[in-house]
Enzyme design. Structure first.
Site, PDB file in Angstrom:
ATOM      1  N   ASP A   1      42.271  40.203  55.278  1.00  0.00           N
ATOM      2  CA  ASP A   1      41.934  41.154  54.232  1.00  0.00           C
ATOM      3  C   ASP A   1      41.724  42.523  54.880  1.00  0.00           C
ATOM      4  O   ASP A   1      41.052  42.612  55.907  1.00  0.00           O
ATOM      5  CB  ASP A   1      40.624  40.712  53.558  1.00  0.00           C
ATOM      6  CG  ASP A   1      40.707  40.723  52.051  1.00  0.00           C
ATOM      7  OD1 ASP A   1      40.989  41.803  51.509  1.00  0.00           O
ATOM      8  OD2 ASP A   1      40.488  39.676  51.431  1.00  0.00           O
TER       9      ASP A   1
ATOM     10  N   ASP B   1      42.948  45.345  50.065  1.00  0.00           N
ATOM     11  CA  ASP B   1      41.923  45.301  49.032  1.00  0.00           C
ATOM     12  C   ASP B   1      41.779  46.643  48.307  1.00  0.00           C
ATOM     13  O   ASP B   1      41.720  47.693  48.948  1.00  0.00           O
ATOM     14  CB  ASP B   1      40.576  44.963  49.702  1.00  0.00           C
ATOM     15  CG  ASP B   1      39.440  44.856  48.717  1.00  0.00           C
ATOM     16  OD1 ASP B   1      39.470  43.920  47.912  1.00  0.00           O
ATOM     17  OD2 ASP B   1      38.529  45.702  48.753  1.00  0.00           O
TER      18      ASP B   1
ATOM     19  N   GLU C   1      46.601  44.769  46.439  1.00  0.00           N
ATOM     20  CA  GLU C   1      45.815  44.522  45.232  1.00  0.00           C
ATOM     21  C   GLU C   1      45.987  45.784  44.399  1.00  0.00           C
ATOM     22  O   GLU C   1      45.299  46.782  44.611  1.00  0.00           O
ATOM     23  CB  GLU C   1      44.342  44.277  45.582  1.00  0.00           C
ATOM     24  CG  GLU C   1      43.602  43.719  44.399  1.00  0.00           C
ATOM     25  CD  GLU C   1      42.081  43.765  44.523  1.00  0.00           C
ATOM     26  OE1 GLU C   1      41.440  42.963  43.861  1.00  0.00           O
ATOM     27  OE2 GLU C   1      41.543  44.611  45.248  1.00  0.00           O
TER      28      GLU C   1
ATOM     29  N   HIS D   1      39.035  34.582  44.733  1.00  0.00           N
ATOM     30  CA  HIS D   1      37.579  34.694  44.865  1.00  0.00           C
ATOM     31  C   HIS D   1      36.971  35.644  43.832  1.00  0.00           C
ATOM     32  O   HIS D   1      35.753  35.732  43.735  1.00  0.00           O
ATOM     33  CB  HIS D   1      37.245  35.184  46.276  1.00  0.00           C
ATOM     34  CG  HIS D   1      37.754  36.570  46.500  1.00  0.00           C
ATOM     35  ND1 HIS D   1      39.098  36.866  46.550  1.00  0.00           N
ATOM     36  CD2 HIS D   1      37.112  37.752  46.613  1.00  0.00           C
ATOM     37  CE1 HIS D   1      39.249  38.166  46.696  1.00  0.00           C
ATOM     38  NE2 HIS D   1      38.054  38.734  46.746  1.00  0.00           N
ATOM     39  N   ASP D   2      37.789  36.393  43.102  1.00  0.00           N
ATOM     40  CA  ASP D   2      37.275  37.284  42.056  1.00  0.00           C
ATOM     41  C   ASP D   2      37.404  36.656  40.672  1.00  0.00           C
ATOM     42  O   ASP D   2      37.153  37.318  39.661  1.00  0.00           O
ATOM     43  CB  ASP D   2      38.053  38.606  42.046  1.00  0.00           C
ATOM     44  CG  ASP D   2      37.741  39.472  43.250  1.00  0.00           C
ATOM     45  OD1 ASP D   2      36.655  39.300  43.839  1.00  0.00           O
ATOM     46  OD2 ASP D   2      38.590  40.313  43.598  1.00  0.00           O
TER      47      ASP D   2
HETATM   48  O1  TEU Z   1      38.373  43.724  44.207  1.00  0.00           O
HETATM   49  C1  TEU Z   1      38.787  44.943  43.637  1.00  0.00           C
HETATM   50  C2  TEU Z   1      38.375  45.162  42.286  1.00  0.00           C
HETATM   51  O2  TEU Z   1      38.807  46.121  41.694  1.00  0.00           O
HETATM   52  C3  TEU Z   1      37.319  44.299  41.660  1.00  0.00           C
HETATM   53  O3  TEU Z   1      36.611  45.081  40.767  1.00  0.00           O
HETATM   54  C4  TEU Z   1      37.866  43.177  40.925  1.00  0.00           C
HETATM   55  O4  TEU Z   1      38.725  43.638  39.926  1.00  0.00           O
HETATM   56  C5  TEU Z   1      36.725  42.452  40.319  1.00  0.00           C
HETATM   57  O5  TEU Z   1      36.058  41.775  41.354  1.00  0.00           O
HETATM   58  C6  TEU Z   1      37.135  41.460  39.324  1.00  0.00           C
HETATM   59  O6  TEU Z   1      35.986  40.841  38.849  1.00  0.00           O
HETATM   60  C7  TEU Z   1      38.257  43.703  45.579  1.00  0.00           C
HETATM   61  C8  TEU Z   1      37.822  42.341  46.094  1.00  0.00           C
HETATM   62  O7  TEU Z   1      38.796  41.382  45.769  1.00  0.00           O
HETATM   63  C9  TEU Z   1      36.473  42.011  45.554  1.00  0.00           C
HETATM   64  O8  TEU Z   1      36.039  40.746  45.964  1.00  0.00           O
HETATM   65  C10 TEU Z   1      35.522  43.051  46.054  1.00  0.00           C
HETATM   66  O9  TEU Z   1      34.264  42.834  45.488  1.00  0.00           O
HETATM   67  C11 TEU Z   1      36.001  44.460  45.717  1.00  0.00           C
HETATM   68  O10 TEU Z   1      37.366  44.660  46.060  1.00  0.00           O
HETATM   69  C12 TEU Z   1      35.226  45.471  46.488  1.00  0.00           C
HETATM   70  O11 TEU Z   1      35.620  45.425  47.821  1.00  0.00           O
END
Ligand code: TEU
Length: 589
Positions: free
Chosen positions: A135, A237, A291, A365-366
């Site tokens: 990442d 990310d 992303e 994970h999101d």
């Molecule tokens: O996520 C980017 C992001 O825009 C997040 O708001 C995502 O859309 C949200 O978690 C959805 O619920 C990345 C990572 O994947 C996330 O785990 C991190 O928390 C975030 O960046 C900040 O680094």
């Protein structure tokens, strides 16, 4: 060199494709895949398995997964048949956002182990023919990073301009929304410098200032450090957020609360991407996945080969579908519009058939667990619907990203109490609802479906305490269904979700049509079934996926006589277009 070679082949493919498409039949689902125009790339063929290190396997009893834990499971990972592992951040971090707040990019988080462990892990993966994606979190770092510690101490710090500041003598900064901020404010006042720093996410995650060429060089140097170790690529990310209009004009009215759109795709975003490609990525045979926020036009910019930026992108339109507008991830009680959802996939798949390359995922994970969100986690349907979703991910056009635990049908834990949650996103949103006097019960009910922690509970290896994840107290509760839903039980059962995942991967590997073949939506108006064909060099496969708990009938207009089932999630797969609940079948026509 290798990548220049790929780009040339890619460019040639685009030219040939342009002429092939210039026919009266229209421009979607055309022959993008005649044998001689296939732009073959290892990363298009890969099945990616995402490991959330915190939750995979704990080796030392502190309740937190670690690198040694992953090392102990390498043979399992290999046995799946996957080609690449994406590791969520493992860098030094105070863990305000579970590793997405990095305090040292070239060190390993102490709970996860050491750099030596990492080297062993990487070698262990490579020895088994598995590539590794890391990442890359460079929109922001941690407020504990030495750059920020220095920057916040004085305006004269050499690192001050590594961050975005609004000097207090100019008054209050223009409103920006903080995504993980209780106050909902992306500016935080810092006394020592008498200025506000910008943090799109939590106040412990200050945004890095990409306008500063020195910062960019530091990032590129850090990327080379990992690439020189031999990693095979990066997942970038929140990358669409790195470029900002640094005059910070008032938010334009047309964005109407859609901060994501405003934050994404700043004025120099693609200059930075191209510079990163020129200075770093093009020198290695690696793949990258963005992303990427936004519509097709915005996302395509990252992966249009002519632009020389990144190789793959993932998009949000399908995964974010079915929530109520203007509320944090509140599922629509009416469910989601399945026909519209299919259209979204069709739109993006058609776009990536023209150029670039996409990805297919139903969880990460999101996200909550795919079984709960897109399948059915009741005892009756968990098995078939998990397999159906696995069939979907591995038969669509685009690189497959598969989230750990989905191969055994892990489901949402559905916490009742806010105290059981760990995720900063959930906790800050809860605090906001509370501050506004909102309906907290309703909020928590919604979160049982959508919250990120549902996807972060530890891996369920066997039926020993805590599913064999840890001998200590797990950092997040293990789903109590580990007693029956676990790897050990499924290893024994040839009909298990786990063994179906393995079979489906083998099918994808043996049928290039599943990777490079054209994709075409079939029976688009069918309210129950997602049906599509994949075709290549005269071979056509028909994929039928019943997304409903009821029987369904298809109207494909295709001749199914003599169709042969290559795989199915019921013992005798249907070959006549009549599907049982959640039935999935791939037919060779
Ligand atoms: O996520 C980017 C992001 O825009 C997040 O708001 C995502 O859309 C949200 O978690 C959805 O619920 C990345 C990572 O994947 C996330 O785990 C991190 O928390 C975030 O960046 C900040 O680094």
């Amino acid at each position: 060199m290798q990548s220049i070679h790929y780009l040339l082949i890619g460019a040639l493919g685009v030219v040939i494709f342009f002429f092939a498409c210039n026919s009266p039949e229209g421009k979607t689902n055309q022959q993008t895949s005649g044998a001689d125009t296939l732009d073959k790339q290892w990363w298009k063929e890969a099945v990616v398995y995402q490991i959330y290190p915190r939750s995979f396997q704990d080796s030392d009893g502190d309740g937190i997964g670690d690198l040694k834990g992953i090392i102990s499971k390498l043979d399992y990972v290999k046995s799946l048949g996957i080609d690449m592992v994406w590791l969520n951040p493992i860098y030094a971090s105070p863990n305000k956002d579970n590793g997405y707040d990095i305090s040292d990019y070239q060190n390993i988080m102490k709970e996860f182990g050491t750099m030596e462990d990492f080297d062993i892990l990487l070698k262990g993966m490579h020895d088994r023919g598995i590539k590794v994606f890391m990442d890359l979190v460079v929109n922001h770092c941690s407020d504990q990073h030495k750059w920020f510690q220095s920057a916040r101490s004085s305006r004269n710090s050499p690192y001050y301009n590594y961050f975005h500041w609004w000097p207090a003598e100019k008054g209050k900064p223009p409103y920006r929304w903080g995504i993980f901020d209780e106050k909902g404010d992306a500016w935080e006042y810092n006394k020592a410098t008498n200025s506000y720093y910008l943090h799109y996410f939590a106040d412990a995650q200050p945004d890095l200032n990409w306008e500063n060429p020195q910062l960019r060089q530091e990032i590129y140097k850090m990327m080379r450090f990992w690439l020189d170790k031999g990693i095979d690529g990066f997942r970038l990310d929140a990358i669409a957020f790195i470029s900002k209009d640094t005059t910070f004009p008032p938010l334009p009215a047309e964005y109407n609360g859609q901060w994501g759109l405003y934050y994404a795709s700043g004025p120099h975003l693609h200059d930075y991407m191209q510079e990163m490609n020129r200075e770093v990525l093009s020198k290695y045979n690696v793949a990258t996945v963005a992303e990427a926020m936004g519509d097709v036009e915005r996302v395509m910019k990252f992966v249009d080969p002519a632009r020389k930026e990144l190789t793959m992108a993932y998009y949000f339109e399908a995964i974010d579908f079915g929530y109520l507008p203007n509320e944090y991830k509140m599922p629509d009680p009416k469910g989601y519009d399945f026909l519209q959802w299919k259209k979204i996939y069709a739109k993006w798949t058609d776009a990536f058939a023209q150029k670039g390359w996409g990805t297919i995922y139903l969880a990460n994970h999101d996200q909550p667990r795919m079984l709960t969100r897109w399948g059915n986690d009741s005892p009756e349907f968990r098995n078939v619907s998990s397999k159906m979703l696995t069939t979907f991910i591995l038969s669509m056009r685009g690189t497959a990203f598969y989230y750990f635990g989905d191969e055994i049908g892990m489901s949402n834990i559905k916490f009742d109490r806010v105290d059981d949650y760990n995720d900063i996103e959930l906790l800050t949103n809860y605090a906001q609802v509370k501050a506004k006097g909102g309906d907290l019960k309703r909020f928590l009910e919604g979160m049982k479906i959508s919250s990120r922690d549902n996807g972060r509970t530890p891996m369920q290896w066997n039926n020993s305490p805590n599913g064999g994840f840890t001998t200590g107290t797990p950092w997040l509760k293990v789903n109590p269904n580990y007693a029956t839903v676990n790897v050990a039980a499924q290893e024994e059962d040839p009909q298990s979700i786990l063994n179906y995942f393995r079979q489906m991967i083998q099918l994808r590997k043996s049928e290039p049509v599943l990777i490079y073949g054209d994709w075409k939506l079939v029976d688009a108006d069918n309210p129950d079934v997602f049906a599509y064909t994949r075709s290549l060099n005269g071979k056509t496969l028909l994929i039928l996926l019943n997304f409903k708990a009821t029987e369904a009938t298809l109207n494909t207009g295709l001749n199914l006589n003599g169709a042969k089932a290559l795989i199915g999630n019921y013992p005798n797969p249907s070959t006549d277009g009549k599907l049982r609940p959640y039935e999935a079948v791939i037919l060779d026509l």
